[in-house]
Design a protein around this motif. Structure first.
Motif, PDB file in Angstrom:
ATOM      1  N   VAL A  25      -9.852  -5.021  -7.771  1.00 52.80           N
ATOM      2  CA  VAL A  25      -9.750  -6.084  -6.758  1.00 52.80           C
ATOM      3  C   VAL A  25      -8.422  -5.964  -6.010  1.00 52.80           C
ATOM      4  O   VAL A  25      -8.381  -6.013  -4.780  1.00 52.80           O
ATOM      5  CB  VAL A  25      -9.868  -7.486  -7.407  1.00 52.80           C
ATOM      6  N   THR A  28      -8.421  -3.110  -3.616  1.00 51.38           N
ATOM      7  CA  THR A  28      -9.257  -3.406  -2.448  1.00 51.38           C
ATOM      8  C   THR A  28      -8.523  -4.331  -1.486  1.00 51.38           C
ATOM      9  O   THR A  28      -8.628  -4.174  -0.260  1.00 51.38           O
ATOM     10  CB  THR A  28     -10.598  -4.045  -2.885  1.00 51.38           C
ATOM     11  N   ASN A  62     -15.322  -6.623  -2.548  1.00 55.84           N
ATOM     12  CA  ASN A  62     -14.511  -7.520  -3.361  1.00 55.84           C
ATOM     13  C   ASN A  62     -15.349  -8.653  -3.964  1.00 55.84           C
ATOM     14  O   ASN A  62     -15.129  -9.064  -5.106  1.00 55.84           O
ATOM     15  CB  ASN A  62     -13.374  -8.102  -2.512  1.00 55.84           C
ATOM     16  N   LEU A  65     -17.006  -7.267  -7.010  1.00 54.59           N
ATOM     17  CA  LEU A  65     -16.061  -7.160  -8.132  1.00 54.59           C
ATOM     18  C   LEU A  65     -15.786  -8.526  -8.756  1.00 54.59           C
ATOM     19  O   LEU A  65     -15.748  -8.666  -9.979  1.00 54.59           O
ATOM     20  CB  LEU A  65     -14.747  -6.531  -7.653  1.00 54.59           C
ATOM     21  N   THR A  66     -15.611  -9.536  -7.896  1.00 56.81           N
ATOM     22  CA  THR A  66     -15.374 -10.892  -8.391  1.00 56.81           C
ATOM     23  C   THR A  66     -16.576 -11.385  -9.198  1.00 56.81           C
ATOM     24  O   THR A  66     -16.414 -12.000 -10.260  1.00 56.81           O
ATOM     25  CB  THR A  66     -15.101 -11.860  -7.218  1.00 56.81           C
ATOM     26  N   ASP A  94     -10.021 -13.653  -4.709  1.00 54.99           N
ATOM     27  CA  ASP A  94     -11.173 -13.678  -3.793  1.00 54.99           C
ATOM     28  C   ASP A  94     -10.843 -14.462  -2.523  1.00 54.99           C
ATOM     29  O   ASP A  94     -11.272 -14.100  -1.423  1.00 54.99           O
ATOM     30  CB  ASP A  94     -12.385 -14.292  -4.506  1.00 54.99           C
TER      31      ASP A  94
END
Length: 217
Positions: A25, A28, A62, A65-66, A94
């Motif tokens: 994260v 990114t 993202n 991923l979150t 996020d």
């Protein structure tokens, strides 16, 4: 290769997956912030459009991923630190991505092609904040280099204060320049707000990281 990676993952302690996901994260976010800086530095409309589209794709990455972090949180009995801290760190990271995306989206949709120094400075502060997060987050794996974490968090707090000052000056200039143009005033204020909120969220991330190291260091 994919099969080998799956095989290796069987031997990785389940709580370690959070570190890798948070590091992905953070990486990114640096990528998104880099593209944002590139977007505000160019006057080429087609390049800006491409940059905005790339930021949107990175924001979706993202989000995935979150989501994976939250799924792991729901499935893992063992976590490396408090569940609420993992959830809050995931949420605030996020938020940074959301406001970077929101900034680029507004610049693109509102067709603001003459971007000023305030916007460029705020974009650079966002980039610096994301870089500091990407320095601090990998250190959570073993908490050996506490100085790296604390220095990154202090720097992020300083960047946010600087962003507040730039935002205030930008709003003051905006009312001076566009007091008779409500449409332009509203558009620019929304862009400034989205950029400034991204720096606020970087500071929120730093505050969560500081909470974690106080508990576990």
């Amino acid at each position: 290769m994919g099969g080998f990676n799956s095989f290796v993952k069987l031997f990785v302690p389940k709580d370690r997956v959070f570190y890798s996901l948070f590091e992905d994260v953070a990486a990114t976010l640096v990528e998104m912030a880099t593209v944002l800086v590139e977007l505000v530095e160019t006057k080429d409309i087609s390049i800006r459009k491409d940059k905005a589209n790339l930021i949107e794709r990175l924001e979706h990455k993202n989000d995935d991923l979150t989501h994976r972090i939250l799924v792991e949180l729901s499935q893992n009995f063992i976590t490396p630190f408090d569940r609420e801290d993992i959830h809050y760190l995931a949420s605030t990271l996020d938020d940074v991505a959301d406001y970077i995306h929101g900034s680029s989206k507004r610049i693109d949709l509102y067709k603001v092609y003459d971007l000023n120094e305030h916007i460029r400075k705020l974009a650079d502060l966002i980039y610096q904040g994301c870089v500091e997060l990407s320095r601090a987050i990998p250190e959570l794996r073993n908490m050996q280099n506490m100085r790296v974490i604390t220095e990154a968090c202090v720097k992020i707090n300083s960047l946010e204060n600087h962003a507040d000052d730039i935002y205030d000056r930008a709003i003051a200039d905006l009312f001076d320049e566009h007091s008779n143009n409500a449409g332009e005033l509203i558009k620019m204020r929304e862009i400034y707000q989205a950029l400034e909120l991204a720096t606020d969220k970087c500071e929120d991330c730093a505050n969560v990281i500081e909470t974690i190291i106080i508990k576990y260091a």
